[in-house]
Motif scaffolding. Structure first.
Motif, PDB file in Angstrom:
ATOM      1  N   LEU A  48     -48.353 -58.833  85.373  1.00  0.00           N
ATOM      2  CA  LEU A  48     -48.539 -58.827  84.166  1.00  0.00           C
ATOM      3  C   LEU A  48     -48.426 -59.993  83.339  1.00  0.00           C
ATOM      4  CD1 LEU A  48     -47.078 -55.159  83.464  1.00  0.00           C
ATOM      5  CD2 LEU A  48     -49.774 -55.740  83.621  1.00  0.00           C
ATOM      6  N   PRO A  49     -47.132 -60.588  83.619  1.00  0.00           N
ATOM      7  CA  PRO A  49     -46.991 -61.861  82.608  1.00  0.00           C
ATOM      8  C   PRO A  49     -47.948 -63.094  82.951  1.00  0.00           C
ATOM      9  CG  PRO A  49     -45.111 -61.397  83.816  1.00  0.00           C
ATOM     10  CD  PRO A  49     -46.024 -60.366  84.334  1.00  0.00           C
ATOM     11  N   GLN A  87     -51.079 -61.628  80.901  1.00  0.00           N
ATOM     12  CA  GLN A  87     -50.773 -62.157  79.536  1.00  0.00           C
ATOM     13  C   GLN A  87     -51.268 -63.325  79.033  1.00  0.00           C
ATOM     14  OE1 GLN A  87     -47.346 -60.453  76.857  1.00  0.00           O
ATOM     15  NE2 GLN A  87     -46.550 -62.425  77.563  1.00  0.00           N
ATOM     16  N   GLU A  88     -50.869 -64.159  80.054  1.00  0.00           N
ATOM     17  CA  GLU A  88     -51.249 -65.740  79.757  1.00  0.00           C
ATOM     18  C   GLU A  88     -52.791 -65.953  80.040  1.00  0.00           C
ATOM     19  OE1 GLU A  88     -49.137 -67.990  78.433  1.00  0.00           O
ATOM     20  OE2 GLU A  88     -47.674 -66.193  78.509  1.00  0.00           O
ATOM     21  N   ASP A 142     -56.544 -63.726  76.013  1.00  0.00           N
ATOM     22  CA  ASP A 142     -55.963 -63.797  74.699  1.00  0.00           C
ATOM     23  C   ASP A 142     -55.556 -62.559  74.066  1.00  0.00           C
ATOM     24  OD1 ASP A 142     -58.749 -63.071  74.670  1.00  0.00           O
ATOM     25  OD2 ASP A 142     -59.205 -63.976  72.713  1.00  0.00           O
ATOM     26  N   ASP A 143     -56.289 -61.469  74.140  1.00  0.00           N
ATOM     27  CA  ASP A 143     -55.692 -60.013  73.616  1.00  0.00           C
ATOM     28  C   ASP A 143     -55.455 -59.315  74.887  1.00  0.00           C
ATOM     29  OD1 ASP A 143     -55.486 -57.765  72.175  1.00  0.00           O
ATOM     30  OD2 ASP A 143     -57.275 -57.759  71.222  1.00  0.00           O
ATOM     31  N   PHE A 144     -54.252 -59.007  75.212  1.00  0.00           N
ATOM     32  CA  PHE A 144     -53.851 -58.227  76.310  1.00  0.00           C
ATOM     33  C   PHE A 144     -52.623 -57.212  75.934  1.00  0.00           C
ATOM     34  CE2 PHE A 144     -50.860 -57.914  79.899  1.00  0.00           C
ATOM     35  CZ  PHE A 144     -51.803 -57.235  80.791  1.00  0.00           C
ATOM     36  N   ARG A 145     -52.998 -55.961  76.400  1.00  0.00           N
ATOM     37  CA  ARG A 145     -52.012 -54.901  75.914  1.00  0.00           C
ATOM     38  C   ARG A 145     -51.718 -54.268  77.263  1.00  0.00           C
ATOM     39  NH1 ARG A 145     -55.641 -52.906  70.729  1.00  0.00           N
ATOM     40  NH2 ARG A 145     -55.678 -54.712  69.752  1.00  0.00           N
ATOM     41  N   VAL A 146     -50.636 -53.526  77.662  1.00  0.00           N
ATOM     42  CA  VAL A 146     -50.114 -52.928  78.497  1.00  0.00           C
ATOM     43  C   VAL A 146     -49.731 -51.538  78.151  1.00  0.00           C
ATOM     44  CG1 VAL A 146     -48.393 -52.718  80.175  1.00  0.00           C
ATOM     45  CG2 VAL A 146     -49.116 -54.742  79.592  1.00  0.00           C
ATOM     46  N   LEU A 157     -43.148 -59.304  77.999  1.00  0.00           N
ATOM     47  CA  LEU A 157     -44.632 -58.829  77.550  1.00  0.00           C
ATOM     48  C   LEU A 157     -44.695 -58.682  76.110  1.00  0.00           C
ATOM     49  CD1 LEU A 157     -45.142 -56.478  80.536  1.00  0.00           C
ATOM     50  CD2 LEU A 157     -46.223 -58.860  80.504  1.00  0.00           C
ATOM     51  N   ARG A 158     -45.950 -59.087  75.248  1.00  0.00           N
ATOM     52  CA  ARG A 158     -45.758 -58.867  73.937  1.00  0.00           C
ATOM     53  C   ARG A 158     -46.194 -57.499  73.551  1.00  0.00           C
ATOM     54  NH1 ARG A 158     -47.023 -64.393  74.927  1.00  0.00           N
ATOM     55  NH2 ARG A 158     -49.341 -63.957  75.270  1.00  0.00           N
ATOM     56  N   GLN A 159     -47.166 -56.884  74.205  1.00  0.00           N
ATOM     57  CA  GLN A 159     -47.764 -55.602  73.548  1.00  0.00           C
ATOM     58  C   GLN A 159     -47.723 -54.547  74.766  1.00  0.00           C
ATOM     59  OE1 GLN A 159     -51.005 -55.471  70.780  1.00  0.00           O
ATOM     60  NE2 GLN A 159     -51.336 -57.703  71.616  1.00  0.00           N
TER      61      GLN A 159
END
Length: 190
Positions: A101-102, A105-106, A109-113, A153-155
């Motif tokens: 997942l990390p 995410q890199e 550009d628009d990545f959601r989990v 993770l951001r989202q």
């Protein structure tokens, strides 16, 4: 406009494939990514492109993958054509391993989990119903069911899939349809 890449993660038996299929049926603009896996074609489960390990390594050498990793003794790849799938899509869904997942995410550009959850009882019933694992294997899978996601993770959005499949699909659609950074609540009940 490009749709987000939405990683669907969760323990065995949580219903990842069922949720992904249900989402794709609910909206033709929600697309499923077909992963490349070094798994025998007759193994069943999700729709994937089966390749041998030497074939997989040749694809890596040709830079075919936007993302690739190894888990559970298998190699997995997300082809670069995911970017074409994103064009005009509401979302592109992909089943990813927690550990990758990390990196995903890199890459996107628009990545959601979407972290699917279900009660231990529901997971045990679903795993037993598949008939693929022994009682000992099921116990081992249940032990790993609550492993945390990687930090940073951001989202990340948690959706409970212990109940009706349609409830989880509705909760995830709300997350997908929300603007970036605004996607619903961190915990949704499905």
């Amino acid at each position: 406009m490009k749709g987000p890449v939405v990683a669907i993660v969760g323990p065995s038996g949580v219903g990842k494939d069922s949720v992904m299929q249900g989402l794709a049926v609910s909206d033709p603009k929600i697309r499923l990514l077909r992963r490349v896996i070094t798994r025998a074609p007759e193994a069943g489960g999700e729709d994937y492109q089966a390749v041998t390990e030497p074939e997989f390594q040749a694809l890596v050498a040709r830079d075919v993958f936007a993302l690739h990793w190894q888990a559970h003794g298998l190699h997995y790849g997300v082809p670069r054509d995911i970017e074409q799938l994103r064009d005009g899509a509401s979302a592109v869904l992909v089943n990813l391993s927690r550990a990758v997942l990390p990196a995903a995410q890199e890459v996107f550009d628009d990545f959601r989990v979407i972290s699917l959850r279900a009660s231990q009882e529901v997971l045990a019933q679903r795993l037993a119903g598949r008939g693929r694992e022994s009682a000992q294997d099921i116990r081992a899978r249940l032990t790993r069911a609550d492993l945390p996601l990687p930090e940073g993770l951001r989202q990340v959005f948690k959706v409970d899939n212990s109940g009706a499949l349609q409830d989880a699909i509705t909760a995830i659609r709300a997350i997908i349809e929300a603007p970036v950074g605004d996607a619903a609540q961190p915990e949704a009940r499905g």
